[in-house]
Design a protein around this motif. Structure first.
Motif, PDB file in Angstrom:
ATOM      1  N   ASP A  76     -12.102  17.696  -6.553  1.00  0.00           N
ATOM      2  CA  ASP A  76     -11.188  16.543  -6.592  1.00  0.00           C
ATOM      3  C   ASP A  76     -11.432  15.667  -7.808  1.00  0.00           C
ATOM      4  O   ASP A  76     -10.524  14.958  -8.252  1.00  0.00           O
TER       5      ASP A  76
ATOM      6  N   PRO B 259     -10.248  19.675   8.078  1.00  0.00           N
ATOM      7  CA  PRO B 259      -9.766  20.540   6.998  1.00  0.00           C
ATOM      8  C   PRO B 259     -10.656  20.550   5.753  1.00  0.00           C
ATOM      9  O   PRO B 259     -10.454  21.365   4.855  1.00  0.00           O
ATOM     10  N   ARG B 260     -11.661  19.656   5.686  1.00  0.00           N
ATOM     11  CA  ARG B 260     -12.369  19.493   4.413  1.00  0.00           C
ATOM     12  C   ARG B 260     -13.607  20.397   4.348  1.00  0.00           C
ATOM     13  O   ARG B 260     -14.751  19.956   4.400  1.00  0.00           O
TER      14      ARG B 260
ATOM     15  N   CYS C 151     -14.640  24.551   2.400  1.00  0.00           N
ATOM     16  CA  CYS C 151     -14.151  25.477   1.378  1.00  0.00           C
ATOM     17  C   CYS C 151     -15.143  26.612   1.168  1.00  0.00           C
ATOM     18  O   CYS C 151     -16.271  26.578   1.655  1.00  0.00           O
TER      19      CYS C 151
ATOM     20  N   ARG D 219      -7.575  25.437   4.674  1.00  0.00           N
ATOM     21  CA  ARG D 219      -6.682  24.629   5.505  1.00  0.00           C
ATOM     22  C   ARG D 219      -5.616  23.908   4.689  1.00  0.00           C
ATOM     23  O   ARG D 219      -4.579  23.538   5.206  1.00  0.00           O
ATOM     24  N   GLU D 220      -5.877  23.709   3.394  1.00  0.00           N
ATOM     25  CA  GLU D 220      -4.887  23.031   2.539  1.00  0.00           C
ATOM     26  C   GLU D 220      -4.255  23.985   1.535  1.00  0.00           C
ATOM     27  O   GLU D 220      -3.416  23.566   0.719  1.00  0.00           O
TER      28      GLU D 220
ATOM     29  N   ARG E  95      -5.520  25.255  -1.145  1.00  0.00           N
ATOM     30  CA  ARG E  95      -5.840  24.840  -2.513  1.00  0.00           C
ATOM     31  C   ARG E  95      -6.857  25.810  -3.117  1.00  0.00           C
ATOM     32  O   ARG E  95      -7.985  25.914  -2.640  1.00  0.00           O
TER      33      ARG E  95
ATOM     34  N   GLN F  57      -9.908  25.993  -0.562  1.00  0.00           N
ATOM     35  CA  GLN F  57      -9.853  25.211   0.672  1.00  0.00           C
ATOM     36  C   GLN F  57      -8.745  25.794   1.561  1.00  0.00           C
ATOM     37  O   GLN F  57      -7.553  25.470   1.396  1.00  0.00           O
TER      38      GLN F  57
END
Ligand code: LIP
Length: 269
Positions: free
Chosen positions: A190, A95-96, A98, A118-119, A121, A116
């Protein structure tokens, strides 16, 4: 004069979501990966997403674009785009990864957006107006957690592996925690969100970092002058941190910080 920054920020947020949906669809039928080096790859999705982003920017504003896959030239009004940052993670199904978009006007980053998919965000910042995650204002950690500071360090073959491992050794000696996750843009986002206390890499490209560096500044963090010495086209080291550890990390990693160390909302290079 109409607010040209606001218009471009609205496009960037819409484009990031559209590009994320496109990349997710293409992930299901990835096709062959293209090797740029033994550990640096790209996919048909990287190229297709960048092409879509270029076309939409051209139709809306006619601005120049510098992108990871197709390159480009600097201009007074230029977008700096990584269609899929964290491509190795994208290829492996994690998932990481973007979409990262920044817009520069006369050499200064005015907006940055990182999404991102998959999350779900969506990180967004306009120079001087704060940093946000899905509309909620962000702040760097200020080490409020009370634990060992957590530094995410990136690495690529653009620098010797020994320089990376030596940096990790120095971090450990100074009682820093470290991680490597393969997306510089998300590592910086992050930091702005207070989930990392710092992000550093000894060489990285502008399309990986310009959006994230603006997010960190607007969230109250400290960043190095990445655009110095033609960083836009040649890349540079990157350091972004909560203020409490920025000077120590600058000395430990040999990445200078601008003097005086400025806080969010002040002039961005
Ligand atoms: C990635 C960067 C990361 C770096 C990786 C890779 P990509 O970009 O965001 O910081 O350490 O080696 O370069 O290639 O996934 O767009």
């Amino acid at each position: 004069m109409s607010d040209e920054v606001a218009a471009r920020l609205a496009l960037a947020e819409a484009l990031a979501r559209e590009a994320g949906a496109m990349a997710l669809r293409m992930r299901d039928d990835l096709g062959p990966v293209e090797s740029k080096s033994p550990i640096d790859f790209c996919t048909a999705a990287d190229h297709a997403v960048e092409a879509m982003i270029r076309a939409r920017i051209a139709a809306a504003f006619g601005d120049a674009v510098i992108g990871e896959e197709e390159g480009g030239e600097a201009a007074d009004s230029v977008w700096v785009v990584d269609p899929i940052d964290g491509t190795a993670n994208f290829i492996h199904g994690g998932p990481r990864w973007c979409i990262s978009l920044a817009w520069m006007r006369r050499g200064r980053v005015e907006l940055g957006v990182i999404y991102q998919p998959r999350e779900g965000r969506l990180f967004s910042a306009r120079r001087g107006q704060g940093a946000f995650l899905n509309g909620a204002r962000l702040s760097v950690s200020h080490l409020a957690h009370g634990a060992a500071p957590l530094v995410e360090m990136g690495w690529s073959e653009r620098r010797p592996l020994a320089s990376f491992t030596e940096a990790l050794h120095r971090l450990t000696e100074q009682r820093f925690e470290f991680r490597r996750h393969g997306s510089g843009a998300l590592g910086l986002a992050d930091v702005a969100a207070g989930l990392n206390d710092a992000y550093a890499e000894l060489h990285i490209n502008a399309w990986d970092v310009l959006a994230g560096l603006l997010l960190v500044r607007e969230a109250g963090g400290v960043v190095n002058d990445f655009l110095a010495n033609d960083g836009l086209t040649r890349g540079n080291p990157v350091l972004a941190a909560t203020p409490e550890i920025a000077p120590r990390l600058s000395a430990l990693l040999g990445i200078p910080l601008p003097e005086p160390v400025e806080m969010a909302g002040s002039e961005t290079p």
